[in-house]
Design a protein around this motif. Structure first.
Motif, PDB file in Angstrom:
ATOM      1  N   SER A   1      72.730  46.136  40.732  1.00 48.17           N
ATOM      2  CA  SER A   1      73.781  45.374  40.231  1.00 48.17           C
ATOM      3  C   SER A   1      74.958  46.153  40.219  1.00 48.17           C
ATOM      4  N   MET A   2      75.897  45.513  40.064  1.00 47.07           N
ATOM      5  CA  MET A   2      77.484  46.078  39.940  1.00 47.07           C
ATOM      6  C   MET A   2      77.397  46.792  38.678  1.00 47.07           C
ATOM      7  N   ASN A   3      77.019  46.195  37.614  1.00 47.32           N
ATOM      8  CA  ASN A   3      76.932  46.695  36.143  1.00 47.32           C
ATOM      9  C   ASN A   3      75.990  48.112  36.333  1.00 47.32           C
ATOM     10  N   TYR A   4      74.868  48.198  36.979  1.00 49.14           N
ATOM     11  CA  TYR A   4      74.200  49.422  37.069  1.00 49.14           C
ATOM     12  C   TYR A   4      75.227  50.565  37.853  1.00 49.14           C
ATOM     13  N   PHE A   5      75.841  50.109  38.963  1.00 50.29           N
ATOM     14  CA  PHE A   5      76.632  51.021  39.642  1.00 50.29           C
ATOM     15  C   PHE A   5      77.721  51.539  38.695  1.00 50.29           C
ATOM     16  N   ILE A   6      78.435  50.661  38.206  1.00 50.13           N
ATOM     17  CA  ILE A   6      79.498  51.322  37.337  1.00 50.13           C
ATOM     18  C   ILE A   6      79.264  52.016  36.096  1.00 50.13           C
ATOM     19  N   ASN A   7      78.146  51.608  35.321  1.00 51.40           N
ATOM     20  CA  ASN A   7      77.600  52.421  34.139  1.00 51.40           C
ATOM     21  C   ASN A   7      76.841  53.582  34.614  1.00 51.40           C
ATOM     22  N   GLU A   8      75.830  53.452  35.492  1.00 56.36           N
ATOM     23  CA  GLU A   8      74.983  54.657  35.843  1.00 56.36           C
ATOM     24  C   GLU A   8      75.470  55.289  37.019  1.00 56.36           C
ATOM     25  N   VAL A   9      75.875  55.089  37.975  1.00 57.54           N
ATOM     26  CA  VAL A   9      76.095  55.728  39.048  1.00 57.54           C
ATOM     27  C   VAL A   9      77.669  56.533  38.878  1.00 57.54           C
ATOM     28  N   PHE A  10      78.527  55.374  38.528  1.00 58.82           N
ATOM     29  CA  PHE A  10      79.925  56.095  38.308  1.00 58.82           C
ATOM     30  C   PHE A  10      80.331  56.757  36.940  1.00 58.82           C
ATOM     31  N   LEU A  11      80.070  56.106  35.961  1.00 63.54           N
ATOM     32  CA  LEU A  11      80.286  56.502  34.456  1.00 63.54           C
ATOM     33  C   LEU A  11      79.461  57.747  33.967  1.00 63.54           C
ATOM     34  N   ASN A  12      78.248  57.393  34.375  1.00 59.11           N
ATOM     35  CA  ASN A  12      77.127  58.510  33.588  1.00 59.11           C
ATOM     36  C   ASN A  12      76.706  59.725  34.598  1.00 59.11           C
ATOM     37  N   SER A  13      77.194  59.592  35.712  1.00 61.04           N
ATOM     38  CA  SER A  13      76.855  60.458  36.711  1.00 61.04           C
ATOM     39  C   SER A  13      77.818  61.420  37.100  1.00 61.04           C
ATOM     40  N   GLU A  14      77.467  62.543  36.888  1.00 58.24           N
ATOM     41  CA  GLU A  14      78.847  63.681  36.962  1.00 58.24           C
ATOM     42  C   GLU A  14      78.730  64.145  38.676  1.00 58.24           C
ATOM     43  N   LEU A  15      77.704  64.026  39.433  1.00 57.52           N
ATOM     44  CA  LEU A  15      77.529  64.348  40.606  1.00 57.52           C
ATOM     45  C   LEU A  15      78.228  63.331  41.535  1.00 57.52           C
ATOM     46  N   PHE A  16      78.289  62.133  41.298  1.00 55.06           N
ATOM     47  CA  PHE A  16      78.947  61.150  42.386  1.00 55.06           C
ATOM     48  C   PHE A  16      80.315  60.883  41.661  1.00 55.06           C
ATOM     49  N   LYS A  17      80.948  60.949  40.749  1.00 53.68           N
ATOM     50  CA  LYS A  17      82.160  60.419  40.389  1.00 53.68           C
ATOM     51  C   LYS A  17      83.373  60.957  41.050  1.00 53.68           C
ATOM     52  N   SER A  18      83.531  62.221  41.327  1.00 54.86           N
ATOM     53  CA  SER A  18      84.406  62.719  42.363  1.00 54.86           C
ATOM     54  C   SER A  18      84.594  62.226  43.688  1.00 54.86           C
ATOM     55  N   ARG A  19      83.310  61.943  44.278  1.00 55.70           N
ATOM     56  CA  ARG A  19      83.053  61.372  45.553  1.00 55.70           C
ATOM     57  C   ARG A  19      83.428  59.878  45.673  1.00 55.70           C
ATOM     58  N   ILE A  20      83.046  59.329  44.741  1.00 54.84           N
ATOM     59  CA  ILE A  20      83.498  57.629  44.541  1.00 54.84           C
ATOM     60  C   ILE A  20      85.161  57.580  44.202  1.00 54.84           C
ATOM     61  N   ILE A  21      85.449  58.298  43.450  1.00 50.20           N
ATOM     62  CA  ILE A  21      87.179  58.524  43.314  1.00 50.20           C
ATOM     63  C   ILE A  21      87.577  58.797  44.765  1.00 50.20           C
TER      64      ILE A  21
ATOM     65  N   VAL B   1      94.032  63.034  43.633  1.00 46.73           N
ATOM     66  CA  VAL B   1      93.452  64.324  44.063  1.00 46.73           C
ATOM     67  C   VAL B   1      93.176  65.151  42.891  1.00 46.73           C
ATOM     68  N   PRO B   2      93.838  65.527  42.069  1.00 45.13           N
ATOM     69  CA  PRO B   2      93.782  66.316  40.846  1.00 45.13           C
ATOM     70  C   PRO B   2      92.601  65.528  39.915  1.00 45.13           C
ATOM     71  N   LEU B   3      92.537  64.230  40.011  1.00 41.71           N
ATOM     72  CA  LEU B   3      91.295  63.420  39.144  1.00 41.71           C
ATOM     73  C   LEU B   3      90.032  63.785  39.682  1.00 41.71           C
ATOM     74  N   ALA B   4      90.108  63.493  41.097  1.00 40.15           N
ATOM     75  CA  ALA B   4      88.890  63.867  41.834  1.00 40.15           C
ATOM     76  C   ALA B   4      88.307  65.266  41.664  1.00 40.15           C
ATOM     77  N   LEU B   5      89.422  66.244  41.695  1.00 41.15           N
ATOM     78  CA  LEU B   5      89.077  67.474  41.452  1.00 41.15           C
ATOM     79  C   LEU B   5      88.477  67.900  40.093  1.00 41.15           C
ATOM     80  N   TYR B   6      89.157  67.164  39.246  1.00 43.80           N
ATOM     81  CA  TYR B   6      88.628  67.612  37.790  1.00 43.80           C
ATOM     82  C   TYR B   6      87.274  67.044  37.797  1.00 43.80           C
ATOM     83  N   PHE B   7      86.770  66.027  38.205  1.00 41.06           N
ATOM     84  CA  PHE B   7      85.329  65.444  38.076  1.00 41.06           C
ATOM     85  C   PHE B   7      84.420  66.373  39.177  1.00 41.06           C
ATOM     86  N   TYR B   8      84.914  67.082  40.093  1.00 40.69           N
ATOM     87  CA  TYR B   8      84.166  67.911  40.961  1.00 40.69           C
ATOM     88  C   TYR B   8      83.355  69.082  40.204  1.00 40.69           C
TER      89      TYR B   8
END
Length: 99
Positions: free
Chosen positions: A38-58, A92-99
């Motif tokens: 679901s969209m809720n799962y993607f936003i909460n688990e994949v984007f917000l709670n996963s440090e691995l994917f946040k910079s890539r999604i941005i 760009v700095p935002l994505a680098l920060y989460f990288y």
């Protein structure tokens, strides 16, 4: 050369932010369809709670702004393009920060 009424920096900034959001939701929709979640799962688990994917999604979300930038440059809306470019540069700095 006559300026277009939409060739304004602040409109480019707004379009840049909205473009990043549209890019995010396009990417999210593709991910949701591929992973049957679901969209809720993607936003909460994949984007917000996963440090691995946040910079890539941005980074992928900002690609929509690159397309917008290309289109407005071809129309010679340089002030509008500056606003979109400002959003890309800030991301760009935002994505680098989460990288």
């Amino acid at each position: 050369m006559k300026k277009h009424k939409f060739d304004k920096l602040y409109l480019g900034l707004i379009a840049g932010v909205l473009g990043a959001l549209v890019g995010f939701f396009i990417f999210a929709t593709g991910w949701i369809l591929a992973n049957d979640r679901s969209m809720n799962y993607f936003i909460n688990e994949v984007f917000l709670n996963s440090e691995l994917f946040k910079s890539r999604i941005i980074s992928v979300s900002i690609l929509f702004d690159v397309l917008l930038f290309f289109l407005v440059i071809r129309k010679e809306w340089y002030n509008f393009a500056k606003g979109i470019l400002a959003v890309v540069i800030v991301s760009v700095p935002l994505a680098l920060y989460f990288y």
